[in-house]
Motif scaffolding. Structure first.
Motif, PDB file in Angstrom:
ATOM      1  N   LYS A  39       3.836  11.159   3.026  1.00 12.22           N
ATOM      2  CA  LYS A  39       4.961  11.597   3.859  1.00 12.22           C
ATOM      3  C   LYS A  39       6.087  12.054   2.934  1.00 12.22           C
ATOM      4  O   LYS A  39       6.395  11.377   1.956  1.00 12.22           O
ATOM      5  N   ASP A  94       0.605   6.353   1.202  1.00 12.87           N
ATOM      6  CA  ASP A  94      -0.191   5.177   1.565  1.00 12.87           C
ATOM      7  C   ASP A  94      -1.474   5.249   0.745  1.00 12.87           C
ATOM      8  O   ASP A  94      -2.351   6.069   1.019  1.00 12.87           O
ATOM      9  N   PRO A 150      -5.173  13.622   2.225  1.00 16.10           N
ATOM     10  CA  PRO A 150      -5.584  12.225   2.025  1.00 16.10           C
ATOM     11  C   PRO A 150      -6.892  12.116   1.239  1.00 16.10           C
ATOM     12  O   PRO A 150      -7.032  11.251   0.376  1.00 16.10           O
ATOM     13  N   LYS A 151      -7.828  13.003   1.501  1.00 18.43           N
ATOM     14  CA  LYS A 151      -9.108  12.922   0.803  1.00 18.43           C
ATOM     15  C   LYS A 151      -8.923  13.161  -0.691  1.00 18.43           C
ATOM     16  O   LYS A 151      -9.472  12.438  -1.515  1.00 18.43           O
ATOM     17  N   LEU A 211      -7.287  10.032  -2.227  1.00 18.55           N
ATOM     18  CA  LEU A 211      -8.200   8.883  -2.358  1.00 18.55           C
ATOM     19  C   LEU A 211      -9.296   9.161  -3.382  1.00 18.55           C
ATOM     20  O   LEU A 211      -9.657   8.273  -4.163  1.00 18.55           O
ATOM     21  N   ILE A 232     -10.373  26.787   4.266  1.00 18.88           N
ATOM     22  CA  ILE A 232     -11.604  26.138   3.823  1.00 18.88           C
ATOM     23  C   ILE A 232     -12.747  27.127   3.991  1.00 18.88           C
ATOM     24  O   ILE A 232     -13.061  27.541   5.106  1.00 18.88           O
ATOM     25  N   VAL A 235      -2.474   9.071   2.906  1.00 14.59           N
ATOM     26  CA  VAL A 235      -1.503   9.896   3.645  1.00 14.59           C
ATOM     27  C   VAL A 235      -0.159   9.923   2.911  1.00 14.59           C
ATOM     28  O   VAL A 235       0.368   8.892   2.521  1.00 14.59           O
ATOM     29  N   GLU A 280      -3.959   3.381   0.592  1.00 22.32           N
ATOM     30  CA  GLU A 280      -5.197   2.949   1.262  1.00 22.32           C
ATOM     31  C   GLU A 280      -5.787   4.050   2.143  1.00 22.32           C
ATOM     32  O   GLU A 280      -6.984   4.083   2.391  1.00 22.32           O
ATOM     33  N   THR A 281      -4.920   4.923   2.644  1.00 21.04           N
ATOM     34  CA  THR A 281      -5.422   6.016   3.490  1.00 21.04           C
ATOM     35  C   THR A 281      -5.227   7.381   2.844  1.00 21.04           C
ATOM     36  O   THR A 281      -5.810   8.367   3.291  1.00 21.04           O
ATOM     37  N   PRO A 318       0.794  -1.231   0.000  1.00 22.24           N
ATOM     38  CA  PRO A 318       0.000   0.000   0.000  1.00 22.24           C
ATOM     39  C   PRO A 318       0.826   1.280   0.000  1.00 22.24           C
ATOM     40  O   PRO A 318       0.311   2.335  -0.340  1.00 22.24           O
ATOM     41  N   ARG A 337      -9.721   6.756  -6.560  1.00 20.76           N
ATOM     42  CA  ARG A 337     -10.909   5.900  -6.595  1.00 20.76           C
ATOM     43  C   ARG A 337     -11.895   6.347  -7.665  1.00 20.76           C
ATOM     44  O   ARG A 337     -12.934   5.724  -7.849  1.00 20.76           O
ATOM     45  N   LYS A 374      -4.411  23.153   8.926  1.00 19.86           N
ATOM     46  CA  LYS A 374      -3.459  22.069   9.144  1.00 19.86           C
ATOM     47  C   LYS A 374      -2.037  22.438   8.729  1.00 19.86           C
ATOM     48  O   LYS A 374      -1.657  22.271   7.570  1.00 19.86           O
TER      49      LYS A 374
END
Lengths: 291, 729
Positions: free
Chosen positions: B604, B597, B720-721, B724, B644, B602, B599-600, B423, B728, B661
């Motif tokens: 680095k 990653d 991350p959003k 993904l 945001i 994230v 799958e998440t 992953p 996806r 963030k």
């Protein structure tokens, strides 16, 4: 910031007597949430009752019957506790990632639970490890399973005048392991977008899961005991497809919200990923791994 | 003797200049002895606070502050100019102030305690007429539909159609970068105090000590000469602190009304919201190359918002650094009810780079070549920040080579998406940048005392960059003294004028005048020593707290200075001058290695390399710190940092440090800073470094993520959003 009175009782009856004087009294443990809430005007207590000097709330004992954690025990004592690191590792995982070091020196598990945030890092671990909340109040003492403690975001079963005194956790059997992990977009010091705690027990050969409890945070109004996810792994062989089944089951039962920290869809996806990874780590600990 | 030639010392002779030295104010800062504006608490200081609009767009129909004046502890109430309804004298029609963004100040209160100031604010009655608002920065058709889009600005050159038709490889993509705030560690604000009736002392957190007295004076109806602005220390500005802001005027006005000092520092939510932001930019881009991978055509349309002004990234910096001969650029600004923009470190460049060099990286992936080779092949198409002439492509080529070695690029690079199983995918990306960094205006007075003490006075400021240390180093090297012994006085508008610190102009702006003043002083001292000791002034040098003749000690520095007479002697320095001490034009290459990653989502940063040319280095450690700070800022805007805006309420919903963030220490990864410094760079002269290293990392990190996960994640920050969602979809 609104002014408030400060009381610092040294005995539990004294503390309960002060708390009984009215709804404007609020227990103060580490204060890392509470003082901030007062500062921004979200809460306006008249009296803060410091509970850190109550011996009953500072108990930290592990024995054959299980573990007792006083509600005012700061995170650093939990992180550093050898029996917790060994037998209740998920608790140490949680305590280790709540805030930074200064926060961990101050913040308590009881305070984290009583703030009752859906994303509280301590609660999924306590649920996974079958903790009971010991609550003292004007009517005496009662016990509430931790998964029933929170009733909504910022809400819980505590009645006026009641005080959370300690957590009681049963001793895990042999070949048991637990783990807590959260998803945050950054490396540290962030609020969980999803949090997963799991405790498993394996058979003597370490190949089959004989018991499991899985808990989910930040994906519903309260932290959840995911019984369906646990059922998906109990009696099953250790392995990827078992973990995936638990992940799928977990995704079914949650009701996450969409906010700026993550959409419902994103949280649902990550819940599955995290359940798989947390189970894997819990199993590894049950087999003797310490990480 | 004739005047000493104006030049830096030969590089080999330097003792502290260009070396690693600790900050002269490091201990003061670390121990809290250094005082920032927020630390100023003269007796009787009142707490100043702002009343701000909860609406993104509204008219103020009425304001009533009378109740606030009666609140216990409240000593002054201020209504910002034009906020209260007025009447048009000719027509008799009412004129209502139009709020343009949430958080816009309306009134201010000064009170004995913070709580009483809050009580005062609560007592102010404002009647708003809410208006339609628009905070959507991304959806251009929606902005056009609502009349929020400014007319397109377009520029075209060459035969675009023909070039695209003849091209061997063409890609089209969508790219973007969100709005961020300046996020100064020390918020904007001031402590204002009147003395002697009408003399104002303002401790202002500012990038512009010499330029702000007049900005206080005019709205307050004071003579500029009666305003003293002081800023000994300040915690970051990044382009957002050039002015005495309207809340500072409010602070001063309340101090005058109350006849008490008032301090008004913005709280964190306000600091994130109103005193500046970096505009967003989104683009549709088509770029093409010939069969050899040479860029032949570019077509882009970018849009974004600077807030109520409706600006967007300057089309003049598009495409960024690489400029195919056939090209068209179009730009559309969107008018939004979002807090206004201000210059943010290298204005326009980070956004333009993030749009351009991601598209070029996508073209390399489409062709199936290593972007390193494609970038290298197209260096003759690069322009420089100081002119539209081609940049020195040999410097870029050398920097690419150095960066590749530090990154181990050739060994680690893999074709896009071929990051193996598991992953967590790793990838590499690169980008490059340009900047001017010419010297700003500056003057100074260097005083030499008969006991050998040296001090300097300059109305410049140290934003945290190390200006104070740089001045000490320059004078120490010139006079052969330990740099800790130089007394540096900056941060006061009473000192000789020095320009604002922006656009990487400070180090050139202060180093030239100081060297010039030092050389004047040295010439005078050498003459006195030559006469006294019967040596040839032309043989004299200053080193090790001594004056030497042809390398042999003649007298100590203190003995030499005693020849100046009974009083201190002052030497003035000015700049900029065209004498070779300073110049302009730098560039740099940045490379990132990331682990994603999938799958998440994230990401680095594993390793991040910055190679930078900067001309003559004054303080090596502080220069390196500038680059490190820029790299951390870059990781922030590349991976997690964004404003945001809520389309439903018009509010900036993450205006706090919990949800805005910024990276944590553990998000930073390994940072490697390397200066490109052959002898030719030392001879180039001093050039500013503040902006350049923050430009190209966003594109480099985005390219590394694309290389890792196999596709472009179009919009920074790469949360991350976003990752993904892209993977996806």
């Amino acid at each position: 910031m609104r002014d408030f009175e400060y009381e610092s009782p040294t005995t539990l009856p004294e503390a309960l007597a002060i708390l009984a004087t009215g709804p404007g009294c609020r227990p103060l443990a580490g204060g890392t949430d509470l003082i901030d809430h007062v500062r921004v005007g979200r809460l306006a207590p008249d009296v803060l009752v410091d509970v850190k000097k109550l011996p009953e709330l500072n108990i930290l004992e592990a024995g054959p019957k299980g573990l007792r954690i006083g509600a005012a025990t700061p995170c650093f004592r939990i992180v550093a506790h050898e029996a917790i690191q060994r037998d209740y590792a998920a608790l140490a995982d949680s305590a280790h990632i709540i805030g930074g070091i200064q926060i961990q020196n101050r913040a308590t598990f009881g305070g984290n639970v009583c703030t009752s945030g859906p994303a509280a890092d301590s609660i999924p671990s306590l649920i996974a490890l079958s903790a009971a909340c010991v609550i003292a109040g004007p009517q005496g003492t009662r016990r509430v399973p931790i998964e029933q403690f929170c009733t909504g975001p910022g809400k819980n079963v505590l009645q006026p005048g009641e005080l959370l005194v300690e957590f009681e956790l049963p001793a895990p059997g042999p070949h048991s392991g637990s783990h807590y992990r959260r998803f945050i977009p950054r490396n540290e010091m962030d609020i969980a977008v999803v949090g997963v705690g799991a405790a498993v027990t394996l058979d003597a050969g370490g190949q089959t899961i004989t018991a499991a409890r899985i808990a989910l945070g930040a994906v519903a109004p309260t932290p959840l005991l995911a019984e369906q996810a646990a059922q998906a792994v109990i009696g099953q062989p250790v392995g990827e497809s078992t973990f995936q089944a638990a992940g799928r089951a977990a995704r079914e039962i949650i009701s996450p919200i969409t906010d700026m920290r993550g959409t419902a869809e994103f949280r649902t996806h990550v819940t599955g990923v995290l359940v798989e990874r947390v189970l894997q780590a819990a199993v590894s600990r049950a087999r003797g791994g310490r990480s | 003797m004739p005047e000493l030639p104006v030049a830096w010392k030969p590089q080999a002779e330097n003792v502290v200049f260009g070396k690693e030295v600790s900050r002269i104010d490091g201990v003061d800062k670390a121990t809290g002895f250094a005082k920032y504006s927020a630390d100023i608490n003269t007796p009787g200081t009142l707490h100043g606070k702002l009343l701000q609009s909860p609406y993104a767009h509204a008219r103020i129909k009425a304001i009533d502050v009378e109740a606030a004046r009666k609140v216990p502890g409240v000593k002054a109430v201020y209504v910002f100019p034009d906020r209260a309804p007025r009447t048009n004298e000719e027509t008799g029609e009412p004129i209502y102030f139009e709020i343009e963004h949430e958080g816009q100040p309306i009134a201010a209160v000064a009170a004995e305690t913070s709580g009483q100031a809050d009580d005062g604010l609560r007592a102010i009655k404002v009647v708003y007429e809410p208006l339609e608002f628009f905070v959507d920065e991304f959806h251009l058709p929606r902005a056009v539909e609502l009349g929020r889009a400014r007319p397109i600005r377009a520029a075209q050159q060459g035969d675009l159609e023909g070039a695209f038709k003849a091209a061997a490889h063409t890609i089209t993509g969508m790219y973007g970068i969100q709005t961020i705030s300046h996020m100064c560690l020390e918020p904007h604000g001031s402590h204002c105090e009147f003395t002697d009736g009408d003399h104002l002392t303002a401790h202002l957190s500012t990038q512009n000590v010499s330029g702000t007295p007049g900005q206080f004076a005019s709205p307050l109806g004071l003579d500029a000469a009666k305003v003293h602005v002081s800023c000994d220390y300040m915690g970051g500005g990044f382009g957002s602190k050039f002015a005495a802001d309207e809340w500072d005027i409010a602070c001063a006005a309340m101090a005058r009304d109350a006849q008490r000092p008032v301090k008004l520092m913005l709280d964190r939510a306000t600091e994130l919201n109103i005193p500046g932001s970096r505009p967003s930019a989104f683009a549709e881009i088509t770029v093409a190359a010939d069969a050899d991978g040479k860029l032949v055509a570019w077509d882009s349309h970018h849009w974004g918002t600077s807030g109520p002004q409706g600006g967007t990234v300057a089309p003049t910096v598009m495409p960024y650094v690489f400029e195919p001969k056939n090209r068209r650029t179009r730009a559309t600004g969107i008018v939004t009810n979002r807090g206004p923009d201000r210059a943010w470190r290298a204005p326009n460049h980070p956004q333009a780079c993030a749009l351009t060099q991601t598209a070029i990286d996508d073209l390399a992936a489409a062709i199936g070549v290593d972007p390193y080779d494609l970038f290298l092949k197209n260096l003759d198409l690069t322009w420089s920040a100081t002119s539209r002439n081609p940049a020195d492509k040999d410097i870029y080529a050398a920097e690419l080579e150095i960066a590749a070695k530090l990154m181990d690029w050739k060994a680690k690079w893999h074709p896009r998406g071929e990051a193996g199983d598991g992953p967590v995918k790793t990838g590499l990306g690169l980008a490059l940048h340009t900047w001017g960094g010419a010297a700003g205006r500056g003057t100074c007075t260097v005083a030499i005392h008969p006991d050998g003490t040296v001090e300097t006075f300059s109305g410049t400021q140290d934003l945290g960059t190390g200006t104070r240390t740089a001045l000490a180093v320059i004078l120490a090297e010139s006079f052969g003294l330990p740099y800790e012994k130089i007394k540096v006085h900056i941060g006061s508008s009473k000192y000789p004028m020095s320009g604002p610190s922006g656009g990487s102009t400070t180090i050139g702006g202060v180093s030239g005048p100081h060297r010039r003043a030092a050389l004047k002083a040295l010439g005078r001292i050498y003459d006195l020593v030559a006469a006294k000791h019967s040596v040839d002034a032309g043989t004299l040098t200053a080193a090790n707290e001594q004056i030497l003749s042809a390398g042999k000690p003649v007298c100590t520095w203190a003995e030499a200075c005693s020849l100046l007479g009974p009083m201190k002697v002052e030497f003035q320095g000015e700049g900029p001058a065209n004498d070779g001490l300073t110049s302009a034009q730098v560039g740099g290459v940045q490379m990132a290695e990331v682990a994603v990653d999938v799958e998440t989502g994230v990401t680095k940063v594993v390793r991040y390399v910055a190679v930078q040319d900067i001309g003559t280095i004054v303080c090596r450690e502080q220069a390196k710190s500038q680059v490190l700070g820029a790299m951390i800022m870059t990781i922030a805007y590349a991976l997690s940092e964004e404003r945001i805006m809520d389309n439903a309420t018009g509010r900036f919903v993450n205006a706090d440090l919990q949800h805005y963030k910024l990276p944590r220490i553990g998000d930073i990864g390994e940072l490697i800073v390397e200066f490109y410094e052959p002898e030719s760079q030392y001879k180039k002269g001093v050039i500013g470094l503040g902006e350049p290293p923050v430009i190209s990392g966003g594109a480099a990190i985005s390219n590394a993520v694309a290389n890792a996960v196999g596709q472009r994640i179009p919009v920074l920050p790469l949360t991350p959003k976003r990752i993904l969602d892209s993977l996806r979809s």
